[in-house]
Write an enzyme that holds these catalytic residues in place. Structure first.
Site, mmCIF file in Angstrom:
data_model
loop_
_atom_site.group_PDB
_atom_site.id
_atom_site.type_symbol
_atom_site.label_atom_id
_atom_site.label_comp_id
_atom_site.label_asym_id
_atom_site.label_seq_id
_atom_site.Cartn_x
_atom_site.Cartn_y
_atom_site.Cartn_z
ATOM 1 N N HIS A 165 0.757 -1.127 0.123
ATOM 2 C CA HIS A 165 0.112 0.029 -0.083
ATOM 3 C C HIS A 165 0.961 1.144 -0.002
ATOM 4 O O HIS A 165 1.848 1.410 0.961
ATOM 5 C CB HIS A 165 -0.894 -0.102 1.250
ATOM 6 C CG HIS A 165 -2.074 1.167 1.322
ATOM 7 N ND1 HIS A 165 -3.070 1.151 0.454
ATOM 8 C CD2 HIS A 165 -1.738 2.232 1.963
ATOM 9 C CE1 HIS A 165 -3.434 2.421 0.532
ATOM 10 N NE2 HIS A 165 -3.082 2.817 1.586
ATOM 11 N N ALA A 166 0.735 2.134 -0.703
ATOM 12 C CA ALA A 166 1.452 3.368 -0.930
ATOM 13 C C ALA A 166 1.346 4.332 0.396
ATOM 14 O O ALA A 166 0.258 4.515 0.792
ATOM 15 C CB ALA A 166 1.169 4.146 -2.369
ATOM 16 N N HIS A 198 0.726 12.440 -5.368
ATOM 17 C CA HIS A 198 0.180 12.311 -4.199
ATOM 18 C C HIS A 198 1.009 12.218 -3.041
ATOM 19 O O HIS A 198 0.968 13.035 -1.915
ATOM 20 C CB HIS A 198 -1.131 11.543 -3.990
ATOM 21 C CG HIS A 198 -1.930 11.366 -2.818
ATOM 22 N ND1 HIS A 198 -2.916 11.814 -2.389
ATOM 23 C CD2 HIS A 198 -1.418 10.385 -1.677
ATOM 24 C CE1 HIS A 198 -3.258 11.612 -1.244
ATOM 25 N NE2 HIS A 198 -2.567 10.959 -0.646
ATOM 26 N N GLU A 199 1.728 11.260 -2.991
ATOM 27 C CA GLU A 199 2.611 10.788 -1.941
ATOM 28 C C GLU A 199 3.793 11.847 -1.834
ATOM 29 O O GLU A 199 4.060 12.007 -0.354
ATOM 30 C CB GLU A 199 3.370 9.541 -2.093
ATOM 31 C CG GLU A 199 2.251 8.284 -2.352
ATOM 32 C CD GLU A 199 1.438 8.183 -0.912
ATOM 33 O OE1 GLU A 199 1.728 8.584 0.042
ATOM 34 O OE2 GLU A 199 0.257 7.582 -1.226
ATOM 35 N N HIS A 217 2.334 14.339 0.606
ATOM 36 C CA HIS A 217 2.729 14.182 1.953
ATOM 37 C C HIS A 217 4.113 14.602 2.431
ATOM 38 O O HIS A 217 4.348 15.231 3.492
ATOM 39 C CB HIS A 217 2.516 12.758 2.366
ATOM 40 C CG HIS A 217 1.304 12.128 2.349
ATOM 41 N ND1 HIS A 217 0.309 12.850 3.104
ATOM 42 C CD2 HIS A 217 0.257 11.357 1.375
ATOM 43 C CE1 HIS A 217 -0.795 12.320 2.844
ATOM 44 N NE2 HIS A 217 -0.933 11.364 2.053
ATOM 45 N N GLU A 265 -3.810 14.846 2.889
ATOM 46 C CA GLU A 265 -4.188 14.035 1.744
ATOM 47 C C GLU A 265 -4.477 14.898 0.483
ATOM 48 O O GLU A 265 -4.139 14.525 -0.552
ATOM 49 C CB GLU A 265 -5.580 13.191 1.826
ATOM 50 C CG GLU A 265 -5.439 12.055 3.364
ATOM 51 C CD GLU A 265 -4.390 11.155 2.776
ATOM 52 O OE1 GLU A 265 -3.975 10.880 1.609
ATOM 53 O OE2 GLU A 265 -3.718 10.525 3.720
ATOM 54 N N HIS A 294 -7.447 -0.095 5.034
ATOM 55 C CA HIS A 294 -7.650 0.942 6.166
ATOM 56 C C HIS A 294 -8.694 0.307 7.233
ATOM 57 O O HIS A 294 -8.593 0.860 8.386
ATOM 58 C CB HIS A 294 -8.288 2.246 5.415
ATOM 59 C CG HIS A 294 -7.370 2.969 4.376
ATOM 60 N ND1 HIS A 294 -7.331 2.315 3.164
ATOM 61 C CD2 HIS A 294 -6.526 4.101 4.609
ATOM 62 C CE1 HIS A 294 -6.468 3.341 2.483
ATOM 63 N NE2 HIS A 294 -5.988 4.346 3.273
ATOM 64 N N TYR A 353 -9.836 11.274 3.483
ATOM 65 C CA TYR A 353 -9.787 10.951 2.041
ATOM 66 C C TYR A 353 -10.978 11.741 1.571
ATOM 67 O O TYR A 353 -11.114 12.171 0.385
ATOM 68 C CB TYR A 353 -9.835 9.506 1.736
ATOM 69 C CG TYR A 353 -8.463 8.814 2.436
ATOM 70 C CD1 TYR A 353 -7.430 9.251 2.105
ATOM 71 C CD2 TYR A 353 -8.665 8.069 3.315
ATOM 72 C CE1 TYR A 353 -6.126 8.400 2.398
ATOM 73 C CE2 TYR A 353 -7.615 7.429 3.999
ATOM 74 C CZ TYR A 353 -6.160 7.762 3.501
ATOM 75 O OH TYR A 353 -5.182 7.060 4.103
#
Length: 625
Positions: free
Chosen positions: A366-367, A396-397, A400, A424, A524, A534
């Site tokens: 999971h990323a 997206h990552e 973060h 997020e 999750h 999210y």
């Protein structure tokens, strides 16, 4: 003014206790008992300051060590690393419970802003608070680690991994083949069910010790507003976007009916969940070829473009070739942030991140984005593929990671986003700027499609972002109902599907029973990651994007805007990121957008041309479920 209370010495306490033992009158006993209790609770602002300073020191010490153990466990999933991670989890939970219970002592003091905010964060610091019972704390850590391990090592009965099963749903157009893959992954989760039930019971006991009705109420209390008000806020935002989702659902169901017929996709029922191109039917972009606007000019199909651009468009791709290609794709995402004025990622990011699935071991695929030392040791962990989905995920990552680095100078308790939806949203806000104009700018395409392709581009986007909204809402709605007892342990699965049908308009293709535990098939749930973030991110990203585009001087349709290369936008964004969690999210939102209220109208503005087109397509259809 602050209410300053005088500290009471241990000698006074000792004298009071002696008085209790010598007194024979019952009423005097009661009076002196009350006095001792009052003495014990008399604390000062100085006591609170000392407690918070000590708490921050202890949290900083365990944070880096715990992050490194968790990183090793996620990258080398074995019995031993799982046990080590469970041990650290137990220690962290024990510390969190201890600090949260200590923090309650200062509830009645009038405190300076920072001191009060930090105490609230300490009380809300645990996702799953254990009771002040060592055996239960240990048990909770064992359960959560076991749930993680079951998910990470799960395979279908025929030995296929989640990635392999997901590829079937992504690419196959055979309903039976898709159903077998869908069911195959859901054989992993039934053994989680008794563990999950016990975990809920322990966590609720811990939450109640901290003064919350249940764990769900505690989760909702983390949003700078009363818990029930936050639930209403989620419903308000959903109400703004629900008509757009219903229009999309109506069109997609009609097109799937055209493809598969009435027996597979009835026009008067929810859509079977295994036909939407995603293991959880949370995003539908993989079935774009089945629902694309008829006669519309083709948009940009990024998958083959990316494979060619990064040199992996041949039949046999070696591991080293794939890893090099993935790093180049990550570099593309880094360049976007650099164009806004952000400093490059540190060398350690490239040395220590996990970019592709290893050939020799189980990893948690999971990323995710990590900051291991709360300073510059930022990393991503992904089993990355060269496709449009992971191209978006990489942006997206990194969002973060840049956020984590921006608030590195904040105190440990403020090292986080204004609310978890902000974290997020940041990378996704950047990803909205991945327009055809941007793709041409960086050399991925030679020519930007004209406006005739806009409906196709918006449809492709909506299949992921609009389709996600009800799923993003219902995951935590299910958990809130589980935590408060509205959904009991003997109706976990039915409660899950009731919400999926109510909000998403989807259903399982075959009967599901309470022998199943379909919630556990979504990372999750066993990972105990709150999901409201999210949903909020899918609202906030458009709100942020609209403001950034206005700042960048965009005059065209919102969906065609890109702020790539705009340093003014980057400076304003960075100013908000550097705030971390030091201010209520309303303050951070106002700093970025000028508004103190989350607003989904930016979603509607972005997809306005698509909504007009959908309404035209649906005018003679029977919509709803």
């Amino acid at each position: 003014m602050m209410k300053i209370r005088t500290a009471v010495s241990s000698a006074v306490l000792f004298g009071a206790l002696l008085g209790l033992s010598a007194c024979s009158d019952e009423s005097a006993d009661k009076q002196q008992t009350a006095e001792v209790q009052q003495v014990e609770t008399q604390v000062t602002v100085a006591d609170a300051e000392k407690f918070v300073a000590d708490a921050e020191k202890r949290l900083s010490e365990i944070s880096e060590y715990g992050a490194r153990v968790a990183w090793v466990n996620a990258n080398f999933v074995t019995y031993d690393t799982t046990q080590l991670n469970a041990k650290v989890g137990e220690e962290y939970t024990k510390l969190g419970v201890e600090l949260a219970n200590e923090a309650k002592k200062f509830n009645d003091l009038e405190l300076p802003y920072d001191l009060n905010r930090k105490l609230e964060m300490i009380k809300l610091g645990l996702t799953l608070p254990a009771p002040s019972d060592e055996a239960k704390t240990k048990k909770l850590a064992e359960i959560t680690s076991k749930l993680d391990s079951i998910y990470a090592t799960g395979k279908s009965p025929d030995g296929r991994t989640l990635g392999q099963l997901s590829e079937v749903l992504r690419s196959s157009r055979d309903p039976q083949e898709q159903l077998e893959a869908w069911l195959g992954w859901r054989t992993v989760s039934p053994e989680m069910r008794p563990l999950y039930k016990e975990m809920v019971e322990i966590a609720n006991e811990g939450s109640q010790e901290l003064g919350y009705k249940d764990t769900g109420a505690m989760w909702r209390s983390k949003y700078d507003m009363p818990a029930d008000d936050f639930a209403q806020e989620m419903d308000r935002l959903w109400g703004q976007v629900e008509p757009l989702y219903e229009a999309l659902h109506c069109h997609v169901r009609a097109e799937l009916n055209e493809e598969y017929g009435d027996e597979v996709v009835p026009l008067d029922k929810p859509i079977p969940a295994h036909l939407l191109g995603n293991m959880w039917a949370q995003q539908w972009g993989n079935i774009y070829d089945l629902v694309e606007p008829e006669g519309a000019t083709k948009g940009v199909d990024l998958d083959p473009i990316l494979r060619k651009h990064y040199g992996v468009d041949h039949e046999v791709v070696t591991y080293n070739e794939k890893e090099a290609a993935v790093k180049e794709m990550v570099k593309t995402a880094e360049n976007f942030f650099s164009s806004l004025g952000f400093a490059p990622l540190p060398d350690t990011f490239w040395e220590r991140s996990l970019f592709v699935k290893p050939r020799d071991r189980d990893v948690q695929c999971h990323a995710s984005a990590w900051n291991l030392d709360n300073q510059e040791d930022i990393r991503i962990k992904m089993c990355t593929e060269i496709n449009s989905e992971d191209f978006q995920t990489v942006h997206h990552e990194l969002g973060h990671n840049y956020y984590q680095r921006a608030y590195k100078d904040q105190p440990i308790l403020y090292k986080g986003s204004a609310n978890d939806g902000f974290h997020e949203a940041i990378g996704d806000t950047v990803a909205l700027s991945i327009t055809p104009a941007y793709l041409k700018q960086i050399g991925l395409i030679d020519q930007e499609p004209d406006a005739s392709a806009d409906i196709a581009l918006l449809m492709r986007s909506a299949l992921d972002k609009v389709a996600f909204l009800p799923f993003g809402l219902m995951v935590d709605k299910w958990r809130w109902q589980v935590f408060n007892g509205e959904v009991t342990a003997d109706e976990y699965n039915q409660g899950w599907w009731n919400l999926r049908t109510q909000y998403q308009g989807i259903m399982p293709a075959v009967e599901r029973t309470e022998a199943d535990f379909d919630p556990g098939a979504k990372y999750h749930i066993p990972g105990n990651t709150p999901y409201s973030r999210y949903f909020l991110a899918h609202i906030l990203q458009f709100q942020f994007f609209r403001d950034m585009c206005e700042m960048a001087g965009n005059e065209g349709p919102l969906h065609r805007c890109s702020f790539y290369g705009n340093k003014e936008v980057g400076a304003k964004l960075n100013a908000m990121l550097e705030m971390g969690a030091s201010r209520p999210w309303q303050d951070a939102l106002e700093a970025m957008t000028g508004s103190r209220e989350m607003d989904a109208t930016a979603v509607l503005e972005y997809y306005a041309p698509l909504k007009t087109w959908l309404d035209e397509q649906n005018k003679d259809r029977n919509c709803g479920w």
